[in-house]
Design a protein around this motif. Sequence first.
Motif: not given
Ligand code: FE2
Length: 322
Positions: A88-93, A170-172, A119-121, A115-117, A202-207
Amino acid sequence: MTANLSRKAYDERLRTLSEGSVNVNFNPFTDIRWDDPEFAVDTSDPRWVLTSADALGAHPWYQEQPLETRIRIGIWRWAVIAKVGMQFENLLMRGALDYVYHLGNQDEEFRYLTHEITEETHHTQMFQELVNRTGVDTAGGKRWFRQLSRILPLFGSLYPEAFFTGILAGEEPIDHLQKGALRSGEPVHPLPQRIMQIHIAEEARHISFAHEFLRLRVPHFGKVRRGALSVLFPLIMRVLCDVIMIPDKKSAALAGIPDRVIKDVFWKSEAGRKMLRELFSDVRMLAEEIGLMNRVSRPLWRALRIDGRPARFRGEPAPLTE
Ligand SMILES: [Fe+2]
Ligand SMILES: [Fe+2]
């Protein structure tokens, strides 16, 4: 009632989130003690037994299994979720990279999303490392999802509001599952525990970002565009939740879990149905707020069995009884 978020307020939130990324961030290889014996994946360690926060862990069939089997399935479950999470995170990036490519100069979204990318890396590194350490050879998500993953990132620029809805989808559930495990008070192995602490932080920021992204745009959409998203929204949530939560049939059979148990857990049993509803209480609140609940979409949420009470605030723990 839909709340309007001004672009100025949005930009300010993005700056705060970006600063958060600079001030609080983790490195998967220095912040996790992979080689500490305490963190080793030991197949006799009862802390791998699934907590009851996971509907599979709560199922009577699972609980009746000998300890050895519960540990083995626990390790397998963590590995499969980590692998699908990584995918999922690869797809998001890839989708986010596609999206930022087209942004103009001075756009706050550029800095925040890169920044988010980053973190997902790091998340994909720690998830894959966990999979590797368990030795479970999982392919991750279902076959159709893995094949479609070549095309899905294109929606980052083609249909951003649907793409960021998918990100949230995906994140929730992952966030919910992780918080549930940590809040359960039941023992959790220190390796997934550390990974979850880092990921939740870190995910709190993404959400937050995905929520703000939709809150900025959706209330200003015309009737047709908002109507289309109102129907797509619960569909995307449910389909992607299933991809993350439900292990592939073949993989589950190989792990020795009977098909009837998988069907029961996802989502026939009472605990399963409750979990499915709870996963979406935060996004129900968002959908209400940005005007995506209407006469057509509301019954769809119900038909998909993801209806229920919206959260009163983000991350509100599920009530003990509903
Ligand atoms: Fe995320
Ligand atoms: Fe992540």
